[in-house]
Design an enzyme around this catalytic site. Structure first.
Site, PDB file in Angstrom:
ATOM      1  N   LYS A 181      -7.204   2.565  -6.583  1.00 29.21           N
ATOM      2  CA  LYS A 181      -6.983   1.925  -5.276  1.00 29.21           C
ATOM      3  C   LYS A 181      -8.229   2.075  -4.407  1.00 29.21           C
ATOM      4  O   LYS A 181      -8.618   1.148  -3.690  1.00 29.21           O
ATOM      5  CB  LYS A 181      -5.765   2.553  -4.583  1.00 29.21           C
ATOM      6  CG  LYS A 181      -4.434   2.171  -5.229  1.00 29.21           C
ATOM      7  CD  LYS A 181      -3.288   3.017  -4.697  1.00 29.21           C
ATOM      8  CE  LYS A 181      -2.008   2.810  -5.486  1.00 29.21           C
ATOM      9  NZ  LYS A 181      -0.950   3.770  -5.113  1.00 29.21           N
ATOM     10  N   GLN A 233       0.733   9.196  -1.942  1.00 34.06           N
ATOM     11  CA  GLN A 233       0.942   8.850  -3.351  1.00 34.06           C
ATOM     12  C   GLN A 233       2.155   9.596  -3.915  1.00 34.06           C
ATOM     13  O   GLN A 233       2.216  10.821  -3.867  1.00 34.06           O
ATOM     14  CB  GLN A 233      -0.330   9.198  -4.156  1.00 34.06           C
ATOM     15  CG  GLN A 233      -0.259   8.845  -5.623  1.00 34.06           C
ATOM     16  CD  GLN A 233      -0.150   7.337  -5.885  1.00 34.06           C
ATOM     17  OE1 GLN A 233      -0.838   6.530  -5.264  1.00 34.06           O
ATOM     18  NE2 GLN A 233       0.723   6.949  -6.797  1.00 34.06           N
ATOM     19  N   ASP A 271       2.508   1.035   2.451  1.00 35.55           N
ATOM     20  CA  ASP A 271       3.339   1.049   1.244  1.00 35.55           C
ATOM     21  C   ASP A 271       4.730   0.450   1.503  1.00 35.55           C
ATOM     22  O   ASP A 271       5.464   0.149   0.567  1.00 35.55           O
ATOM     23  CB  ASP A 271       3.522   2.501   0.776  1.00 35.55           C
ATOM     24  CG  ASP A 271       2.950   2.736  -0.616  1.00 35.55           C
ATOM     25  OD1 ASP A 271       2.596   1.750  -1.283  1.00 35.55           O
ATOM     26  OD2 ASP A 271       2.879   3.905  -1.018  1.00 35.55           O
TER      27      ASP A 271
END
Ligand code: NDP
Length: 292
Positions: free
Chosen positions: A49, A93, A116
């Site tokens: 990412k 994450q 997210d």
């Protein structure tokens, strides 16, 4: 059979973002990744990412913490990032250590920085069809794939296999919206669904997100259906260098000849997910500028 090429689409999206940012003045978007522990998959995902962010001109920062960090400490780190005006997006994450409550952690991220889309506020905004909602990157990537391939969804029967908060549920919500490339009749199936194959055979568009290698077989798909395979599963493969290969939730070889279109694994939804993360980060940055 048409291949829904996530590689090509994601490159298009990333190129568009790069161009937009090259032409923008002032501070560029900035996303901060939080990684806890050294789980190799998490290290790999965050690295890739960050590479994509650098490629398109998004600044990315990384904060790493040991597995022993307490939930309270992590939450106060997130709150500090929430208050930092230079940070537009925050991504924690997953998976998180077992002693943490994922939902509480995800809900600590300020809604306007939740790139997210896992917080209850953004899920609520998605239900309300609020254009400011941040939609989880994988379902948003599926919707973008449908839009860019100009797939007609209006009045179609979309069957979503899987009801997770990060894929199945938001995907279902996206396609039932009163919006272009939505307005579908959506059925959601899960591990307690009876007569699963009977339902999947009715799908004009089948979205498979269950995490079970090559689960969807030829007999479960209607001729001419469009199949979107979200699964990422490792299967042993002594012939490959790594000793394994990645397959989807759909038995591609058997199912693809029956389909009007199908997304491959790899090279499908996975690449769209990262591209949509970049899209969400730029959206967070743009919205923050509008608020000034
Ligand atoms: P989860 O494990 O969180 O959810 C799986 C869902 O599938 C659950 O709703 C479960 O039902 C359902 N399910 C499991 N087995 C069956 C079965 N035999 N029949 C019917 N339903 C079943 O997975 P995720 O949603 O996180 O991920 C799904 C897949 O997508 C995985 O392969 C994952 O690796 C992949 N993925 C890919 C991404 C990408 O970027 N391409 C990103 C995220 C995930 P129940 O709720 O009843 O348990």
């Amino acid at each position: 059979m048409e291949l829904l090429d996530g590689k090509k689409l994601s490159q298009e999206i990333l190129a568009e973002i790069k161009e937009k940012l090259e032409n923008a003045s002032g501070p560029k978007p900035c996303v901060t990744f939080i990684r806890i522990g050294e789980d190799p998959a998490s290290v790999y995902y965050v690295n890739s990412k960050q590479k994509k962010a650098a490629m398109v001109g998004i600044e990315s920062r990384l904060k790493t913490f040991p597995e022993t960090i307490s939930q309270e400490e992590l939450q106060s780190e997130i709150e500090a990032l929430n208050a930092d005006e230079a940070v537009h997006g925050i991504l924690v994450q997953a998976p998180l250590p077992k002693h943490m409550d994922e939902k509480t952690v995800f809900n600590t991220v300020a809604a306007e920085k939740d790139v997210d889309g896992f917080s209850s506020v953004n899920l609520g905004r998605l239900v309300q069809e609020d254009p400011e909602a941040f939609v989880a990157c994988t379902p948003a990537g599926i919707a973008e794939m449908v839009r860019r391939y100009n797939i007609d969804t209006v009045g179609k029967h979309i069957v979503v296999l899987g009801r997770s908060l990060i894929v199945g549920k938001p995907a279902a919500l996206l396609f039932m919206r009163k919006a272009p490339f939505a307005n579908a009749t959506v059925t959601v199936c899960h591990s307690r669904t009876s007569n699963l194959a009977e339902i999947t055979r009715q799908a004009d568009i089948l979205i498979a997100a269950i995490g079970s290698a090559e689960f969807v077989t030829e007999d479960m798909v209607k001729p001419g259906a469009i199949v979107i395979d979200v699964g990422i599963n490792r299967v042993d493969d002594p012939d490959s260098k790594k000793g394994y290969r990645i397959v989807g939730d759909v038995d591609f070889k058997a199912v693809s000849p029956k389909c009007e279109a199908i997304s491959p694994v790899p090279g499908g939804v996975g690449l769209m997910t990262v591209a949509l993360l970049m899209h969400n980060t730029v959206k967070a940055w743009e919205l923050s500028q509008n608020r000034k």
